[in-house]
Design a protein around this motif. Structure first.
Motif, PDB file in Angstrom:
ATOM      1  N   ALA A  69       0.836  -1.210   0.000  1.00 34.03           N
ATOM      2  CA  ALA A  69       0.000   0.000   0.000  1.00 34.03           C
ATOM      3  C   ALA A  69       0.868   1.257   0.000  1.00 34.03           C
ATOM      4  CB  ALA A  69      -0.924  -0.008   1.223  1.00 34.03           C
ATOM      5  N   HIS A  70       2.005   1.202   0.673  1.00 36.32           N
ATOM      6  CA  HIS A  70       2.942   2.335   0.680  1.00 36.32           C
ATOM      7  C   HIS A  70       3.477   2.602  -0.726  1.00 36.32           C
ATOM      8  CE1 HIS A  70       5.758   5.101   2.584  1.00 36.32           C
ATOM      9  NE2 HIS A  70       6.738   4.539   1.878  1.00 36.32           N
ATOM     10  N   GLU A  71       3.767   1.570  -1.477  1.00 34.06           N
ATOM     11  CA  GLU A  71       4.257   1.718  -2.846  1.00 34.06           C
ATOM     12  C   GLU A  71       3.173   2.285  -3.763  1.00 34.06           C
ATOM     13  OE1 GLU A  71       6.262  -1.084  -6.360  1.00 34.06           O
ATOM     14  OE2 GLU A  71       5.348  -1.973  -4.565  1.00 34.06           O
ATOM     15  N   LEU A  72       1.949   1.782  -3.641  1.00 36.63           N
ATOM     16  CA  LEU A  72       0.861   2.276  -4.483  1.00 36.63           C
ATOM     17  C   LEU A  72       0.529   3.731  -4.168  1.00 36.63           C
ATOM     18  CD1 LEU A  72      -1.521  -0.835  -4.483  1.00 36.63           C
ATOM     19  CD2 LEU A  72       0.044  -0.082  -6.298  1.00 36.63           C
ATOM     20  N   ALA A  73       0.590   4.091  -2.902  1.00 37.03           N
ATOM     21  CA  ALA A  73       0.314   5.481  -2.524  1.00 37.03           C
ATOM     22  C   ALA A  73       1.385   6.421  -3.066  1.00 37.03           C
ATOM     23  CB  ALA A  73       0.217   5.595  -1.006  1.00 37.03           C
ATOM     24  N   ALA A  74       2.635   5.943  -3.136  1.00 41.87           N
ATOM     25  CA  ALA A  74       3.704   6.770  -3.711  1.00 41.87           C
ATOM     26  C   ALA A  74       3.471   7.001  -5.200  1.00 41.87           C
ATOM     27  CB  ALA A  74       5.056   6.101  -3.472  1.00 41.87           C
ATOM     28  N   MET A  75       3.003   5.978  -5.928  1.00 47.62           N
ATOM     29  CA  MET A  75       2.700   6.154  -7.342  1.00 47.62           C
ATOM     30  C   MET A  75       1.523   7.105  -7.549  1.00 47.62           C
ATOM     31  SD  MET A  75       3.149   2.238  -8.748  1.00 47.62           S
ATOM     32  CE  MET A  75       4.727   1.387  -8.643  1.00 47.62           C
ATOM     33  N   ALA A  76       0.504   6.970  -6.707  1.00 48.89           N
ATOM     34  CA  ALA A  76      -0.644   7.882  -6.809  1.00 48.89           C
ATOM     35  C   ALA A  76      -0.226   9.315  -6.511  1.00 48.89           C
ATOM     36  CB  ALA A  76      -1.743   7.429  -5.853  1.00 48.89           C
ATOM     37  N   GLY A 108       7.327  26.271  -9.242  1.00 47.10           N
ATOM     38  CA  GLY A 108       8.641  25.849  -8.758  1.00 47.10           C
ATOM     39  C   GLY A 108       8.557  24.850  -7.615  1.00 47.10           C
ATOM     40  N   ALA A 109       7.619  25.061  -6.698  1.00 48.71           N
ATOM     41  CA  ALA A 109       7.488  24.146  -5.560  1.00 48.71           C
ATOM     42  C   ALA A 109       7.023  22.767  -6.008  1.00 48.71           C
ATOM     43  CB  ALA A 109       6.513  24.735  -4.543  1.00 48.71           C
ATOM     44  N   THR A 110       6.087  22.711  -6.964  1.00 50.35           N
ATOM     45  CA  THR A 110       5.600  21.410  -7.431  1.00 50.35           C
ATOM     46  C   THR A 110       6.697  20.650  -8.166  1.00 50.35           C
ATOM     47  OG1 THR A 110       3.404  22.393  -7.661  1.00 50.35           O
ATOM     48  CG2 THR A 110       3.761  20.270  -8.705  1.00 50.35           C
ATOM     49  N   ALA A 111       7.485  21.353  -8.978  1.00 50.46           N
ATOM     50  CA  ALA A 111       8.596  20.690  -9.656  1.00 50.46           C
ATOM     51  C   ALA A 111       9.616  20.150  -8.657  1.00 50.46           C
ATOM     52  CB  ALA A 111       9.263  21.662 -10.626  1.00 50.46           C
ATOM     53  N   LEU A 112       9.868  20.907  -7.594  1.00 49.53           N
ATOM     54  CA  LEU A 112      10.804  20.438  -6.569  1.00 49.53           C
ATOM     55  C   LEU A 112      10.251  19.231  -5.821  1.00 49.53           C
ATOM     56  CD1 LEU A 112      13.502  21.026  -5.190  1.00 49.53           C
ATOM     57  CD2 LEU A 112      12.283  22.529  -3.601  1.00 49.53           C
ATOM     58  N   LEU A 113       8.943  19.234  -5.554  1.00 51.93           N
ATOM     59  CA  LEU A 113       8.329  18.085  -4.884  1.00 51.93           C
ATOM     60  C   LEU A 113       8.368  16.839  -5.761  1.00 51.93           C
ATOM     61  CD1 LEU A 113       5.231  19.792  -3.213  1.00 51.93           C
ATOM     62  CD2 LEU A 113       7.262  18.894  -2.066  1.00 51.93           C
ATOM     63  N   LEU A 114       8.179  17.016  -7.066  1.00 53.22           N
ATOM     64  CA  LEU A 114       8.277  15.869  -7.977  1.00 53.22           C
ATOM     65  C   LEU A 114       9.686  15.272  -7.980  1.00 53.22           C
ATOM     66  CD1 LEU A 114       6.154  16.742 -11.138  1.00 53.22           C
ATOM     67  CD2 LEU A 114       6.013  14.668  -9.749  1.00 53.22           C
ATOM     68  N   ALA A 115      10.699  16.127  -7.980  1.00 53.54           N
ATOM     69  CA  ALA A 115      12.075  15.639  -7.941  1.00 53.54           C
ATOM     70  C   ALA A 115      12.363  14.910  -6.627  1.00 53.54           C
ATOM     71  CB  ALA A 115      13.041  16.805  -8.132  1.00 53.54           C
ATOM     72  N   ALA A 116      11.855  15.460  -5.518  1.00 46.79           N
ATOM     73  CA  ALA A 116      12.057  14.806  -4.225  1.00 46.79           C
ATOM     74  C   ALA A 116      11.336  13.467  -4.159  1.00 46.79           C
ATOM     75  CB  ALA A 116      11.574  15.723  -3.108  1.00 46.79           C
ATOM     76  N   LEU A 117      10.142  13.383  -4.764  1.00 48.19           N
ATOM     77  CA  LEU A 117       9.419  12.114  -4.760  1.00 48.19           C
ATOM     78  C   LEU A 117      10.146  11.059  -5.592  1.00 48.19           C
ATOM     79  CD1 LEU A 117       6.884  10.518  -3.974  1.00 48.19           C
ATOM     80  CD2 LEU A 117       5.789  11.414  -6.033  1.00 48.19           C
ATOM     81  N   GLY A 118      10.725  11.470  -6.738  1.00 50.21           N
ATOM     82  CA  GLY A 118      11.500  10.516  -7.532  1.00 50.21           C
ATOM     83  C   GLY A 118      12.691   9.970  -6.755  1.00 50.21           C
ATOM     84  N   ALA A 119      13.405  10.860  -6.038  1.00 55.37           N
ATOM     85  CA  ALA A 119      14.523  10.397  -5.221  1.00 55.37           C
ATOM     86  C   ALA A 119      14.037   9.530  -4.066  1.00 55.37           C
ATOM     87  CB  ALA A 119      15.299  11.605  -4.691  1.00 55.37           C
ATOM     88  N   GLN A 120      12.884   9.843  -3.526  1.00 56.35           N
ATOM     89  CA  GLN A 120      12.316   9.059  -2.431  1.00 56.35           C
ATOM     90  C   GLN A 120      11.978   7.636  -2.877  1.00 56.35           C
ATOM     91  OE1 GLN A 120      11.978   9.577   0.665  1.00 56.35           O
ATOM     92  NE2 GLN A 120      10.180   8.495   1.458  1.00 56.35           N
ATOM     93  N   MET A 121      11.371   7.515  -4.042  1.00 56.38           N
ATOM     94  CA  MET A 121      11.038   6.188  -4.539  1.00 56.38           C
ATOM     95  C   MET A 121      12.299   5.398  -4.893  1.00 56.38           C
ATOM     96  SD  MET A 121       7.697   7.119  -6.881  1.00 56.38           S
ATOM     97  CE  MET A 121       7.376   5.391  -7.289  1.00 56.38           C
ATOM     98  N   GLY A 122      13.313   6.076  -5.439  1.00 53.05           N
ATOM     99  CA  GLY A 122      14.559   5.388  -5.765  1.00 53.05           C
ATOM    100  C   GLY A 122      15.258   4.844  -4.525  1.00 53.05           C
ATOM    101  N   THR A 123      15.332   5.626  -3.472  1.00 54.20           N
ATOM    102  CA  THR A 123      15.961   5.137  -2.239  1.00 54.20           C
ATOM    103  C   THR A 123      15.130   4.035  -1.583  1.00 54.20           C
ATOM    104  OG1 THR A 123      14.881   6.939  -1.017  1.00 54.20           O
ATOM    105  CG2 THR A 123      17.129   7.311  -1.788  1.00 54.20           C
ATOM    106  N   GLY A 124      13.804   4.065  -1.795  1.00 52.05           N
ATOM    107  CA  GLY A 124      12.978   2.999  -1.234  1.00 52.05           C
ATOM    108  C   GLY A 124      13.226   1.665  -1.916  1.00 52.05           C
ATOM    109  N   TYR A 125      13.340   1.663  -3.245  1.00 48.95           N
ATOM    110  CA  TYR A 125      13.625   0.428  -3.963  1.00 48.95           C
ATOM    111  C   TYR A 125      15.045  -0.071  -3.705  1.00 48.95           C
ATOM    112  CZ  TYR A 125       9.252   0.823  -6.574  1.00 48.95           C
ATOM    113  OH  TYR A 125       7.926   0.881  -6.919  1.00 48.95           O
ATOM    114  N   GLU A 126      15.959   0.837  -3.380  1.00 56.42           N
ATOM    115  CA  GLU A 126      17.337   0.451  -3.086  1.00 56.42           C
ATOM    116  C   GLU A 126      17.535   0.051  -1.627  1.00 56.42           C
ATOM    117  OE1 GLU A 126      19.882   0.050  -5.095  1.00 56.42           O
ATOM    118  OE2 GLU A 126      18.719   0.632  -6.867  1.00 56.42           O
ATOM    119  N   ARG A 127      16.486   0.090  -0.847  1.00 57.12           N
ATOM    120  CA  ARG A 127      16.514  -0.269   0.582  1.00 57.12           C
ATOM    121  C   ARG A 127      17.451   0.634   1.397  1.00 57.12           C
ATOM    122  NH1 ARG A 127      13.023  -2.747  -1.592  1.00 57.12           N
ATOM    123  NH2 ARG A 127      12.355  -4.923  -1.167  1.00 57.12           N
TER     124      ARG A 127
END
Length: 212
Positions: A69-76, A108-127
Motif C-alpha cells: 500500500a505504501h508503494e501504491l500510494a507513492a505512485m498515486a 517551482g514548488a511542485t517541480a521540486l516536490l516531484l524531484a524529491a518524490l523521484g529520489a524518495q522512490m529510488g531510495t525505497g527500492y534500493e533499501r
C-alpha cells in the motif's frame, strides 16, 4: 494697515453614522478556477503524504502488507503532483490580480516536490532506509507548506482611493511685504527695521549725541 489673511483649516468630518461599507471586490472567474484546482490538488497531495507516514510506521511495526500500500500510494502521489504541475502552470499564466501573471512559487514548488518524490522512490527500492526516511520527512513537510500557500487568499485588483469631500485645501500664508512700513510695524522702531534710534530734533539737539 490690514492684517494678513488667516489660513483656512480643514473641515472636520461629520460625526453622523457612516453608511454600510461597500462589499469587497469579488475574485474574477479567471483567477478563481486555477486557484480552486490548485487547492484541490495540494489538499489531496498533503493527505496522501500524511497517509504515507502512517503506512511506513505500520510497516516498521511489523505489518508487512502495508509495504505494498505504501508503494501504491507513492505512485498515486506522483500522478497527483504531475496534475498539480499543470495546474500551477495555469496559475502562473493568468492567476494574478487584474489578469496579470500569477505567482511563480506553485510551479517551482511542485517541480521540486516531484524531484524529491523521484529520489524518495529510488531510495525505497534500493533499501536505503536512512536516506528514505529523511527524504520522506522533508517531502511531507514540503507538501504541508504547499497546502498552506495554496489556501492563502488570492490577491484582487486594488481600487483607487477617491478624494474625500469633507476636506478643503488649506490656503498658504501670504509672503511678507517688502515695504518699509510693514517691516517697521514688526520691530516698532519706525526706521525701516534698521534697529537705530532716531536723532532728536528741537532745542538742545546739538548738545546731545545719540549713538546706536
Amino acid at each position: 494697515m490690514s492684517s494678513p489673511p488667516v489660513a483656512r483649516t480643514p473641515r472636520l468630518p461629520s460625526l453622523a453614522p457612516a453608511g454600510p461599507s461597500a462589499p469587497a471586490p469579488a475574485v474574477p472567474p479567471g483567477i478563481r478556477l486555477p486557484r480552486l484546482l490548485l487547492r484541490a490538488t495540494a489538499t489531496a497531495s498533503a493527505v496522501l503524504g500524511l497517509a504515507q507516514t502512517v503506512l511506513a510506521g505500520s510497516f516498521l511495526n511489523g505489518h508487512y502488507e502495508a509495504l505494498r500500500a505504501h508503494e501504491l500510494a507513492a505512485m498515486a502521489l506522483g500522478c497527483l503532483l504531475l496534475a498539480q504541475l499543470a495546474v500551477a502552470a495555469l496559475v502562473r499564466r493568468g492567476g494574478g490580480a487584474g489578469g496579470a501573471r500569477g505567482p511563480w512559487w506553485p510551479l517551482g514548488a511542485t517541480a521540486l516536490l516531484l524531484a524529491a518524490l523521484g529520489a524518495q522512490m529510488g531510495t525505497g527500492y534500493e533499501r536505503a532506509v536512512g536516506v528514505h526516511v529523511t527524504l520522506g520527512v522533508l517531502l511531507v513537510s514540503g507538501l504541508l507548506l504547499g497546502l498552506v500557500g495554496a489556501w492563502r487568499p488570492a490577491p484582487v485588483p486594488a481600487l483607487s482611493p477617491s478624494p474625500s469631500p469633507d476636506t478643503e485645501p488649506v490656503a498658504e500664508a501670504p509672503a511678507e511685504s517688502e515695504s518699509g512700513a510693514e517691516s517697521g510695524s514688526g520691530t516698532g522702531t519706525g526706521d525701516g527695521g534698521s534697529g537705530r534710534l532716531p536723532r532728536p530734533t528741537g532745542a538742545g539737539a546739538d548738545a546731545v549725541e545719540v549713538t546706536p
